[in-house]
Design a protein around this motif. Sequence first.
Motif, PDB file in Angstrom:
ATOM      1  N   GLU A  72       8.241   5.956  -2.778  1.00 33.48           N
ATOM      2  CA  GLU A  72       7.698   5.177  -3.895  1.00 33.48           C
ATOM      3  C   GLU A  72       6.173   5.253  -3.955  1.00 33.48           C
ATOM      4  OE1 GLU A  72       9.778   3.952  -6.129  1.00 33.48           O
ATOM      5  OE2 GLU A  72      11.514   4.544  -4.926  1.00 33.48           O
ATOM      6  N   HIS A  73       5.601   6.098  -3.117  1.00 32.71           N
ATOM      7  CA  HIS A  73       4.160   6.377  -3.118  1.00 32.71           C
ATOM      8  C   HIS A  73       3.304   5.117  -2.966  1.00 32.71           C
ATOM      9  CE1 HIS A  73       5.397  10.359  -4.316  1.00 32.71           C
ATOM     10  NE2 HIS A  73       6.055   9.837  -5.330  1.00 32.71           N
ATOM     11  N   ARG A  74       3.717   4.235  -2.061  1.00 37.85           N
ATOM     12  CA  ARG A  74       2.947   3.007  -1.837  1.00 37.85           C
ATOM     13  C   ARG A  74       1.863   3.190  -0.783  1.00 37.85           C
ATOM     14  NH1 ARG A  74       5.855  -2.175  -3.640  1.00 37.85           N
ATOM     15  NH2 ARG A  74       7.459  -1.303  -4.965  1.00 37.85           N
ATOM     16  N   GLY A  75       1.873   4.285  -0.087  1.00 39.54           N
ATOM     17  CA  GLY A  75       0.793   4.570   0.849  1.00 39.54           C
ATOM     18  C   GLY A  75       1.212   4.550   2.301  1.00 39.54           C
ATOM     19  N   TRP A  76       0.303   5.066   3.117  1.00 40.44           N
ATOM     20  CA  TRP A  76       0.584   5.247   4.534  1.00 40.44           C
ATOM     21  C   TRP A  76       0.565   3.946   5.323  1.00 40.44           C
ATOM     22  CZ3 TRP A  76       3.171   9.167   6.002  1.00 40.44           C
ATOM     23  CH2 TRP A  76       3.151  10.325   5.230  1.00 40.44           C
ATOM     24  N   LEU A  77      -0.058   2.889   4.802  1.00 37.61           N
ATOM     25  CA  LEU A  77       0.011   1.604   5.494  1.00 37.61           C
ATOM     26  C   LEU A  77       1.437   1.059   5.491  1.00 37.61           C
ATOM     27  CD1 LEU A  77      -3.286  -0.248   4.518  1.00 37.61           C
ATOM     28  CD2 LEU A  77      -2.631   0.705   6.734  1.00 37.61           C
ATOM     29  N   TRP A  78       2.174   1.302   4.414  1.00 37.60           N
ATOM     30  CA  TRP A  78       3.582   0.910   4.368  1.00 37.60           C
ATOM     31  C   TRP A  78       4.372   1.694   5.416  1.00 37.60           C
ATOM     32  CZ3 TRP A  78       6.326  -2.219   0.617  1.00 37.60           C
ATOM     33  CH2 TRP A  78       5.482  -2.925  -0.232  1.00 37.60           C
ATOM     34  N   VAL A  79       4.076   2.986   5.502  1.00 37.09           N
ATOM     35  CA  VAL A  79       4.751   3.830   6.491  1.00 37.09           C
ATOM     36  C   VAL A  79       4.428   3.343   7.893  1.00 37.09           C
ATOM     37  CG1 VAL A  79       4.918   6.173   7.431  1.00 37.09           C
ATOM     38  CG2 VAL A  79       4.788   5.834   4.951  1.00 37.09           C
ATOM     39  N   LEU A  80       3.174   3.047   8.157  1.00 36.41           N
ATOM     40  CA  LEU A  80       2.778   2.550   9.476  1.00 36.41           C
ATOM     41  C   LEU A  80       3.487   1.234   9.805  1.00 36.41           C
ATOM     42  CD1 LEU A  80       1.028   2.791  11.999  1.00 36.41           C
ATOM     43  CD2 LEU A  80      -0.786   1.612  10.744  1.00 36.41           C
ATOM     44  N   GLY A  81       3.565   0.336   8.833  1.00 37.32           N
ATOM     45  CA  GLY A  81       4.311  -0.911   9.038  1.00 37.32           C
ATOM     46  C   GLY A  81       5.768  -0.634   9.371  1.00 37.32           C
ATOM     47  N   GLY A  82       6.343   0.350   8.714  1.00 38.58           N
ATOM     48  CA  GLY A  82       7.722   0.733   8.994  1.00 38.58           C
ATOM     49  C   GLY A  82       7.893   1.282  10.390  1.00 38.58           C
ATOM     50  N   VAL A  83       6.960   2.094  10.825  1.00 35.04           N
ATOM     51  CA  VAL A  83       7.024   2.659  12.178  1.00 35.04           C
ATOM     52  C   VAL A  83       6.932   1.546  13.221  1.00 35.04           C
ATOM     53  CG1 VAL A  83       5.784   4.126  13.826  1.00 35.04           C
ATOM     54  CG2 VAL A  83       6.202   4.938  11.499  1.00 35.04           C
ATOM     55  N   VAL A  84       6.052   0.574  12.993  1.00 40.24           N
ATOM     56  CA  VAL A  84       5.933  -0.560  13.922  1.00 40.24           C
ATOM     57  C   VAL A  84       7.249  -1.351  13.954  1.00 40.24           C
ATOM     58  CG1 VAL A  84       4.755  -2.770  14.315  1.00 40.24           C
ATOM     59  CG2 VAL A  84       3.429  -0.716  13.747  1.00 40.24           C
ATOM     60  N   ALA A  85       7.823  -1.613  12.783  1.00 40.42           N
ATOM     61  CA  ALA A  85       9.088  -2.353  12.722  1.00 40.42           C
ATOM     62  C   ALA A  85      10.210  -1.581  13.413  1.00 40.42           C
ATOM     63  CB  ALA A  85       9.460  -2.657  11.277  1.00 40.42           C
ATOM     64  N   LEU A  86      10.250  -0.277  13.232  1.00 39.99           N
ATOM     65  CA  LEU A  86      11.275   0.526  13.893  1.00 39.99           C
ATOM     66  C   LEU A  86      11.092   0.505  15.410  1.00 39.99           C
ATOM     67  CD1 LEU A  86      11.437   3.466  11.360  1.00 39.99           C
ATOM     68  CD2 LEU A  86      13.304   1.885  11.910  1.00 39.99           C
ATOM     69  N   GLY A  87       9.856   0.452  15.866  1.00 39.72           N
ATOM     70  CA  GLY A  87       9.603   0.296  17.298  1.00 39.72           C
ATOM     71  C   GLY A  87      10.105  -1.041  17.801  1.00 39.72           C
ATOM     72  N   ALA A  88       9.918  -2.095  17.003  1.00 35.66           N
ATOM     73  CA  ALA A  88      10.409  -3.428  17.382  1.00 35.66           C
ATOM     74  C   ALA A  88      11.932  -3.426  17.476  1.00 35.66           C
ATOM     75  CB  ALA A  88       9.941  -4.472  16.374  1.00 35.66           C
ATOM     76  N   TYR A  89      12.576  -2.683  16.611  1.00 42.79           N
ATOM     77  CA  TYR A  89      14.036  -2.546  16.678  1.00 42.79           C
ATOM     78  C   TYR A  89      14.454  -1.997  18.045  1.00 42.79           C
ATOM     79  CZ  TYR A  89      18.176   0.383  16.568  1.00 42.79           C
ATOM     80  OH  TYR A  89      19.334   1.028  16.907  1.00 42.79           O
ATOM     81  N   GLY A  90      13.712  -1.016  18.529  1.00 47.02           N
ATOM     82  CA  GLY A  90      14.037  -0.431  19.828  1.00 47.02           C
ATOM     83  C   GLY A  90      13.990  -1.451  20.951  1.00 47.02           C
ATOM     84  N   PHE A  91      13.085  -2.400  20.858  1.00 47.45           N
ATOM     85  CA  PHE A  91      12.987  -3.439  21.878  1.00 47.45           C
ATOM     86  C   PHE A  91      14.061  -4.513  21.721  1.00 47.45           C
ATOM     87  CE2 PHE A  91       8.719  -1.693  22.256  1.00 47.45           C
ATOM     88  CZ  PHE A  91       8.588  -1.628  23.634  1.00 47.45           C
TER      89      PHE A  91
END
Length: 110
Positions: free
Chosen positions: A30-49
């Motif tokens: 949806e072309h919202r930017g890399w900050l959204w992607v970074l937030g997603g990566v952090v959330a996916l890391g939290a899922y791992g924990f």
Amino acid sequence: MDVLRSIGFFLLAAVAEIGGAWLVWQGVREHRGWLWVLGGVVALGAYGFAATLQSDAHFGRILAAYGGFFVAGSLAWAVVVDGFRPDRWDYLGAALCLAGVAVIMCAPRT
């Protein structure tokens, strides 16, 4: 109490994983930017924990059981966030997945 605790951790994992994947989707598709992607990566890391907080010591069992929460949670997320309207087959499939979670997590172990 262990069952409620386990459900809570499964819900936490589902929000982190589904939310993280959704944020990456929004950032890229949806072309919202890399900050959204970074937030997603952090959330996916939290899922791992989140999975490590379960009381059962068997990773495979926890991940398999979590799969049922992922299926049901993904449909719920789609309803709440994206306006998706599931049909009876979606509901049946989610119910079968959650029944599988109950069998995996609550079966008597010897």
